[in-house]
Design an enzyme around this catalytic site. Structure first.
Site, PDB file in Angstrom:
ATOM      1  N   CYS A  94       0.852  -1.188   0.000  1.00  0.00           N
ATOM      2  CA  CYS A  94       0.000   0.000   0.000  1.00  0.00           C
ATOM      3  C   CYS A  94       0.890   1.241   0.000  1.00  0.00           C
ATOM      4  CB  CYS A  94      -0.889  -0.013   1.244  1.00  0.00           C
ATOM      5  SG  CYS A  94      -1.965   1.416   1.374  1.00  0.00           S
ATOM      6  N   HIS A 136      -9.176  -3.722  -1.864  1.00  0.00           N
ATOM      7  CA  HIS A 136      -8.167  -3.021  -1.048  1.00  0.00           C
ATOM      8  C   HIS A 136      -8.534  -1.532  -0.937  1.00  0.00           C
ATOM      9  CE1 HIS A 136      -3.787  -2.133   0.042  1.00  0.00           C
ATOM     10  NE2 HIS A 136      -4.270  -0.946  -0.254  1.00  0.00           N
ATOM     11  N   GLU A 137      -8.943  -0.937  -2.075  1.00  0.00           N
ATOM     12  CA  GLU A 137      -9.260   0.505  -2.068  1.00  0.00           C
ATOM     13  C   GLU A 137     -10.587   0.777  -1.348  1.00  0.00           C
ATOM     14  OE1 GLU A 137      -6.796   2.211  -2.778  1.00  0.00           O
ATOM     15  OE2 GLU A 137      -5.700   0.667  -3.867  1.00  0.00           O
ATOM     16  N   HIS A 140     -10.022   1.134   2.170  1.00  0.00           N
ATOM     17  CA  HIS A 140      -9.544   2.476   2.541  1.00  0.00           C
ATOM     18  C   HIS A 140     -10.716   3.428   2.826  1.00  0.00           C
ATOM     19  CE1 HIS A 140      -5.194   2.500   2.204  1.00  0.00           C
ATOM     20  NE2 HIS A 140      -5.213   1.946   1.011  1.00  0.00           N
TER      21      HIS A 140
END
Ligand code: NI
Length: 188
Positions: A94, A136-137, A140
């Site tokens: 990341c 993954h995003e 966030h």
């Protein structure tokens, strides 16, 4: 414009980002800057909180990866996962956690409802690297980092690096946004 990337211990990476109500010139400019900042850092995905905006917006471009050369870059607004299938383990990193890698298990296929850069509603099924980066995003946008998903037994290996990042020791080849670190209090 290349924007500095927020780092591990920054509060904004732990907040739940807010949905966008539409796309105006400011959002268009932010999307362009996010693509530029991601590519400058050799990243394949970037979420708005990583450039200091607590908004449900992410960009991705995996076309630099073998077998994904024809994959179009995507800007994704207000994503919502409708369903998931399967499971696979993959090593992740990341831009907000430079120098750290870890294996993460995630669903291998996702069905996603989202809006594109023109704020048009889309539904799509994604697999492989695209599904991986999207998840993954999206994490966030919910204040979750991949290191939270690294199994405890492997976390010990990366804990030293995380502690260093949290204390402001950052080695990155791209601009980072470092917040003032609170001085350690001495128990005397
Ligand atoms: Ni990330």
């Amino acid at each position: 414009m290349i924007l500095p990337i927020t780092i591990y211990s920054d509060d904004i990476l732990r907040q739940r980002a807010k949905p966008l109500k539409g796309v105006d010139a400011g959002v268009e400019e932010l999307v362009a800057s996010m693509f530029q900042s991601m590519r400058n850092a050799s990243g394949i995905g970037l979420a708005a909180p990583q450039v200091g905006h607590s908004l449900r917006l992410l960009v991705l471009d995996v076309s630099c990866i073998k077998n994904y050369e024809h994959e179009e870059p995507m800007a994704v607004i207000n994503p919502y996962m409708l369903s998931v299938k399967g499971s696979c383990e993959m090593e992740e990193g990341c831009l907000s956690v430079p120098g750290v890698q870890g294996d993460v298990v995630r669903p291998s296929v996702i069905m996603l409802k989202y809006r594109n850069e023109h704020f048009e509603e889309k539904v799509g099924e994604f697999s492989g690297m695209v599904a991986r980066v999207l998840q993954h995003e999206i994490d966030h946008l919910n204040g979750t980092l991949f290191v939270d998903r690294v199994p405890k037994r492997h976390r010990r290996k990366i804990q030293k690096e995380l502690t260093a990042l949290a204390s402001g020791v950052v080695n990155a080849s791209y601009p980072v946004a470092l917040r003032e670190v609170e001085p350690l209090s001495h128990p005397l």
